[in-house]
Write an enzyme that holds these catalytic residues in place. Structure first.
Site: not given
Length: 719
Positions: A87, A227, A654
């Protein structure tokens, strides 16, 4: 039982309020030895702290990077290979995607360096130096005669440039020097940063792996999401940062992570280094109430409307899906976050806990002769009351118009209109060229007028419903007068008639510009109304925000004084931090016990070919059914997917490296859990968890699914 001794009451309050537990905190690396040595060892660290951060030599810190503008990445090879989340790389993957080459759907893998895709606009930053400069800034602020300069980014930027010197900056064009405030402006740190501009896409799984579960699973456990994505940093042949060139070579980093294949077990030590974006742990009870009742509530409402409209358009047209993939993902992420945060604020009695902290500070301040700290709390309460209506109108404008009505951001034409009225042809010609450039940025490949037409109708209605007449944009006066209040007719007319309605209309205007056309243009009218309201709200907010900053600085100073020698950490502000803890399960409610890991079985259990969020690619399913996991399986033979730790993270983390006690990479952080969404305000020790993709799942996808053995070969794997 009633305790009558006020000294005992105070001690209990202080312990409850001020003692950070081992797994709580986003700690500044320069203070690790001073604040965290004992707790790091107790948690299980086997490295020396100098191996984590050493201002005089290389350390693990040198393998952690700022990825893009809001994520973290880590160096995982001697050739500048960067691992981050899918992402985080999503917009870059989208940048290279077309209907013919849909890397979002199909994935992308470069099996030799010549196939890696240059990604203009993407930057990666390495932190070279961190230094406290509190005395320098305090002196500069005092000499300036304006205490608000402690919070003024331009002032701090100027101080950073003076610290570095013009000659140094001229000789190092790819170096940034930044000063940021910490602890509410009570301390300041300087960062020297090297910026790399030649970044190339190396590998990305299809979204069915990288975003498996998409919106449904977002912020929840259990997860089964691969991810991750891979990029590479390139430099000039001499190893210095450079703009893109075919002559550039892969970066030879100061440090990179070895990768552990040993896996994780419950209670294993974990630490995460990264760049957490924003926390508000020093918020008062009044600020939290505002966040819940105004900011989050408006975001939930406005984004809910926008996302529904966007999703319909994206599912109906593959080209729209690619165009709006990144915009949708960004909007959806914090839509759900706000829902979870409001739930957590209420369910976990966050406001009540903050009120207890404030009461403890008042009691300590009275006992120790510091009335200014209680006065600061009184000021904050009053200011937040004054800000209530202003914040309502501001967040409605931001969420309902600025982010959602894309044509409200058409290029400004005020200066051009003035030049046309003055018949200043040379200036008109110059401004037309500026307008062409601004138009190209507005109407880029990710803008779709048909989508904007539909979404804008829904958003203007939602905005009108949310904001009382006296607080609305002036555009509604025009809608009421010219279109009898019919928003649909206004939007249709704007898209049918504006000079920004299509390329041909815009070019026709540029060939023969007219002040009258601009004065009557319905998109220009929207833009002007937006700017007018924004400026009006800014003028109302600024003095109140200045007062709030001053009061918060005193309040936080009081908390630091009350803490004494106990370790404290500042709120996150997208600077390099370390958090440490352990691999742990959790129990969110009676009768629900979550283990700390997931496996491939969950992917198969969730599979739904008719739901885009849970499609399993056929080659991946075949590998699963054949249990062809290679050396990446757990001891029980299952392929791991994700695992939990109690590391303290937030947005910006992240892609952060999850590191074991030996300093080896064991995963990449990518999410938090639904039950502790109020974690940006208050850390919930029993509930708060960090969700990480297991490095073995990442390697399995690269090796077995993508057959990108070239990438595996350049990593250092520890069996």
């Amino acid at each position: 039982m009633k305790l009558r001794n006020p000294g005992i009451l105070l001690l209990i309050a202080l312990l409850a309020v001020s003692t950070a537990r081992a797994d709580e905190g986003m700690w500044l690396l320069p203070f690790l030895k001073q604040q965290n040595s004992e707790q790091l060892k107790k948690a299980g660290l086997l490295l020396d702290i100098d191996d984590i951060y050493n201002p005089d030599s290389t350390s693990l810190k040198d393998a952690v990077v700022i990825f893009g503008s809001g994520c973290t990445g880590e160096v995982i090879s001697s050739e500048g290979l960067i691992l981050t989340n899918h992402h985080c790389g999503y917009s870059s993957i989208q940048q290279h995607s077309t209907v013919e080459h849909d890397y979002l759907t199909d994935g992308f893998w470069a099996r030799k360096k010549e196939e890696e895709l240059p990604t203009p606009g993407l930057q990666i930053r390495f932190i070279e130096k961190m230094e406290e400069v509190t005395d320098l800034i305090d002196k500069a602020v005092e000499e300036s005669g304006d205490d608000m300069n402690a919070f003024n980014a331009k002032f701090l930027d100027q101080q950073a440039k003076e610290w570095a010197g013009e000659e140094f900056l001229a000789q190092h064009p790819f170096t940034e020097v930044v000063i940021k405030p910490f602890y509410g402006g009570n301390r300041f740190f300087l960062f020297v940063i090297t910026v790399y501009n030649d970044i190339r896409l190396v590998g990305a799984p299809p979204s069915s792996i990288g975003k498996f579960g998409a919106d449904t699973d977002n912020w929840t456990w259990p997860r089964h999401t691969g991810d991750f994505s891979l990029f590479r940093v390139y430099t000039a042949p001499d190893g210095t940062p450079a703009e893109y060139s075919e002559e550039n070579v892969p970066l030879q980093p100061k440090r990179y992570f070895n990768i552990s294949l040993k896996g994780v077990t419950e209670n294993d030590y974990t630490m995460i280094m990264g760049f957490p974006g924003t926390t508000n742990r020093y918020y008062t009870s009044w600020e939290i109430a505002e966040m819940r009742d105004v900011e989050n509530s408006i975001r939930i409402n406005m984004r809910g409307v926008r996302l529904g409209e966007l999703l319909d358009e994206m599912l109906a047209d593959p080209s729209v899906r690619i165009q709006y993939a990144s915009k949708y993902a960004q909007s959806s992420n914090y839509h759900k976050n706000s829902i979870g945060m409001n739930r957590g604020i209420d369910k976990l009695n966050v406001i009540g806990k903050k009120q207890e902290e404030e009461a403890a500070l008042r009691q300590w301040a009275e006992a120790n002769g510091h009335p200014e700290y209680s006065a600061a709390l009184d000021s904050i309460e009053a200011i937040m009351g004054d800000l209530a209506t202003v914040y309502r109108d501001y967040y409605s404008l931001f969420e309902g118009i600025s982010l959602a009505v894309e044509f409200s951001q058409v290029p400004s034409t005020a200066a051009l209109e003035k030049a046309l009225l003055q018949k200043d042809q040379p200036k008109v010609d110059s401004l037309i060229e500026v307008l062409r450039g601004n138009y190209a940025r507005f109407a880029d490949k990710n803008y779709n007028r048909s989508v904007d037409r539909r979404v804008s109708k829904a958003m203007l209605k939602a905005y009108r419903e949310a904001v009382p007449e006296e607080g609305r944009l002036a555009i509604f006066d025009l809608i009421d007068k010219k279109f009898k209040g019919d928003i649909d007719k206004y939007v249709d007319a704007a898209f049918d008639q504006s000079i920004f309605a299509d390329d041909s209309r815009f070019e026709k205007f540029c060939q023969k510009p007219s002040a009258k056309l601009l004065q009557n243009d319905l998109m220009v009218a929207m833009h002007n109304a937006y700017l007018q309201k924004y400026r009006e709200l800014f003028e109302l907010r600024q003095p109140l925000n200045d007062r709030l900053s001053r009061a918060k600085k005193v309040y936080i100073e009081g908390l630091l004084q009350m803490a004494g020698e106990r370790p404290t950490y500042p709120d996150a502000n997208f600077t390099l931090r370390l958090t440490y803890g352990n691999v742990l399960p959790y129990s969110p409610a009676d009768g629900i016990d979550y283990r700390y890991y997931t496996t491939y079985r969950g992917v198969l259990e969730k599979e739904d070919p008719d739901n885009w969020e849970f499609v399993v690619p056929a080659p991946l399913k075949e590998l699963f059914l054949n249990q062809d996991f290679g050396r990446y399986a757990r001891e029980d033979g299952a392929l791991p997917c994700c695992f939990l730790s109690n590391n303290d993270i937030t947005g910006g983390n992240s892609g952060s490296p999850v590191i074991n006690a030996n300093g080896e990479l064991i995963g990449a952080a990518f999410d938090g859990n639904w039950e502790a969404m109020s974690g940006d305000i208050i850390f919930e020790n029993d509930l708060q968890r960090c969700i990480n993709v297991d490095i073995r799942y990442i390697l399995f996808i690269i090796d077995k699914y993508a057959h990108a053995q070239n990438l595996i070969d350049e990593m250092t794997l520890v069996e």
